[in-house]
Scaffold this motif. Structure first.
Motif, short mmCIF file in Angstrom:
data_model
loop_
_atom_site.label_atom_id
_atom_site.label_comp_id
_atom_site.label_asym_id
_atom_site.label_seq_id
_atom_site.Cartn_x
_atom_site.Cartn_y
_atom_site.Cartn_z
N ILE A 26 0.20 19.89 -26.64
CA ILE A 26 -0.77 20.93 -26.29
C ILE A 26 -1.21 21.68 -27.54
CG2 ILE A 26 -1.15 23.07 -25.00
CD1 ILE A 26 -1.16 20.46 -23.36
N HIS A 48 -2.82 28.65 -23.26
CA HIS A 48 -1.57 27.97 -22.90
C HIS A 48 -0.78 27.55 -24.13
CE1 HIS A 48 -2.09 28.13 -18.67
NE2 HIS A 48 -3.06 27.25 -18.59
N LEU A 64 -5.12 14.05 -23.94
CA LEU A 64 -3.71 14.22 -24.24
C LEU A 64 -3.14 12.98 -24.92
CD1 LEU A 64 -2.71 16.00 -20.93
CD2 LEU A 64 -2.72 17.04 -23.20
N ILE A 71 -6.74 26.12 -22.64
CA ILE A 71 -5.75 25.41 -23.44
C ILE A 71 -5.33 26.25 -24.64
CG2 ILE A 71 -5.39 23.41 -24.97
CD1 ILE A 71 -5.15 22.76 -21.97
N ARG A 122 -3.56 22.67 -13.56
CA ARG A 122 -4.93 22.61 -13.05
C ARG A 122 -4.97 22.74 -11.53
NH1 ARG A 122 -7.66 16.85 -13.18
NH2 ARG A 122 -6.02 16.63 -11.61
N LEU A 146 -8.42 14.36 -18.98
CA LEU A 146 -7.13 14.92 -19.39
C LEU A 146 -6.24 13.86 -20.00
CD1 LEU A 146 -6.03 17.31 -16.49
CD2 LEU A 146 -6.70 17.93 -18.81
N ILE A 162 0.36 19.25 -16.96
CA ILE A 162 -0.97 19.83 -17.15
C ILE A 162 -1.80 19.69 -15.88
CG2 ILE A 162 -3.07 19.73 -18.54
CD1 ILE A 162 -0.54 20.91 -19.90
#
Length: 327
Positions: free
Chosen positions: A225, A270, A198, A267, A180, A194, A176
Motif C-alpha cells: 500500500i 490508508h 496492487l 489510499i 472497499r 485493484l 483492500i
C-alpha cells in the motif's frame, strides 16, 4: 506492531469466503457447465471452460450482509463466423432456457456474460469466448463486437506476483476489497483494477534488496500500500492501466478521473494509517489503530485453527479447465 495472528484470524473469520460457499460455487458451476454440454443445440459447440477473475485468483471475499457472492467462468465455444457476438450470448441464454433445471430460474443476458441468479445466495456469470488466431475473444453485446482477452494469462501473472510475495499478495487484495466493500472506504474502483495496481507494486527487486519485504500479511500490506500510494501520488491524472496479461487491452474505461481521484486520496490516507498501526510499539495502541481501519472484528485469535479456503501460501493460483478445449 505487526499482529500477524490478528490478521490471520481476521482473514479466516471475517474476510475470506467460507469453504462451504466455495464448495457450493464449484458444485453449481459444474452443473451449469454440464447442462450446456448436454444441450441438444449448443452442446456440440462447447469446447471447455476455465475460472476467471477473483475466483481464479483466490481473491474472492465474503459479501456484505445478505448480498450475493459471485464468480465468473469462461465458456469456450466453437468459432462460427456465421454467428455474431450477440448470437453467442443469446444462444447460451437460450440453452439454459431449455434446461429443466434453469428454465425457471433467473437467467439474465448482460453485455459480456449470461448470468444465472441463485436467489439470496450467489450469481454466476458465464462468459462466452472463442479462440481465433492464437488469441481469445469474448462477446460484447452492446457493440456486437469481439474483445480480445487473456484471463489465463492474467491468472498466470497474478500467480507469479503472488509467489514473489510469498502468497501474501492475494491476502492483501482481499483486505483492500474488504475496505472497499465492507468499510465503504472507496467506491467505483473495480476489482480487476485493484488487482492490477496492487500486483504491479510487487517487485522481485525489492524482495532481493529486503528479503523480509513481504514476509507476512501485515508487512506485505504496509509495503504494497505504501508503494501504491507513492505511485498514485506521482500520478494526479488517471493513468492508463493495461491488462498485465499482454492482451493489449486497457482497463481505462472501467473508471473515471473522479473515481480515480477519490481512490488516490483514500489510499494516501490508508497508507499513513497502516504505517502508524504497524510502527506502534504499544500493542493496545496498535490494535486500536488497526481496528480504526478494519473495524472491531479485527481481534485476537480465539483458537489455534489455521484452516482457511485460501490459507496456505503455497496454494496454487490455477485456472481450472475441463478437458476438450480446442488448442
Amino acid at each position: 506492531m505487526q499482529l500477524e495472528d490478528y490478521f490471520g484470524e481476521f482473514l479466516r473469520k471475517t474476510v475470506n469466503l467460507s469453504q462451504f460457499k466455495l464448495d457450493t460455487l464449484d458444485d453449481r458451476v459444474g452443473k451449469i457447465y454440464r447442462a450446456l454440454q448436454n444441450d441438444g443445440l449448443l452442446g456440440e459447440r462447447v469446447q471447455g471452460m476455465s475460472k476467471q477473475g477473483s475466483w481464479a485468483h483466490k481473491t474472492i471475499i465474503d459479501p456484505v450482509g445478505d448480498n450475493e457472492f459471485d464468480a465468473d467462468f469462461m465458456l469456450y465455444l466453437e468459432d462460427d463466423t456465421s454467428w455474431t457476438p450477440r448470437d453467442y450470448l443469446a444462444n447460451v441464454k437460450a440453452a439454459l432456457g431449455r434446461s429443466s433445471t434453469y428454465r425457471n430460474m433467473t437467467v439474465e443476458r448482460k453485455n459480456r456474460c449470461v448470468r444465472v441468479v441463485y436467489a439470496s445466495s450467489c450469481h454466476i456469470d458465464i462468459v462466452p469466448a472463442v479462440s481465433r488466431y492464437e488469441a481469445e475473444y469474448v462477446a460484447y453485446y452492446k457493440d456486437d463486437a469481439w474483445e480480445m482477452t487473456d484471463p489465463q494469462g492474467f491468472t498466470s501473472w497474478m500467480k507469479e506476483k503472488d509467489d514473489i510475495a510469498g502468497g501474501n499478495l492475494r491476502r492483501v487484495i482481499r483486505l483492500i476489497k474488504f475496505l472497499r466493500d465492507h468499510r465503504g472506504s472507496f467506491t467505483g474502483t473495480r476489482s480487476v483494477i485493484l488487482t492490477t495496481l496492487l500486483g504491479e507494486r510487487v517487485s522481485a527487486l525489492k524482495k532481493f534488496s529486503d528479503p523480509g519485504y513481504y514476509k507476512n500479511v501485515p508487512t506485505a500490506l504496509v509495503n504494497i500500500i505504501g508503494d501504491l500510494d507513492e505511485f498514485l501520488q506521482a500520478n494526479p491524472t488517471k493513468p492508463i492501466i493495461m491488462d498485465p496479461s499482454g492482451s493489449g487491452a486497457s482497463f481505462d474505461h472501467r473508471w473515471t478521473q473522479e473515481t480515480y481521484a477519490y481512490f488516490r486520496d483514500r489510499i494516501h490516507s490508508h497508507a499513513a494509517e497502516m504505517r502508524a498501526a504497524y510502527d506502534s510499539s504499544d500493542k493496545s495502541d496498535s490494535v486500536s489503530k488497526w481496528q480504526a481501519i478494519f473495524g472491531e472484528e479485527f481481534i485476537a485469535p480465539t483458537s489455534n485453527q489455521s484452516s482457511s479456503p485460501f490459507g496456505s501460501p503455497a496454494t496454487a493460483l490455477a485456472s481450472t479447465g475441463l478437458s476438450g478445449r480446442a488448442g
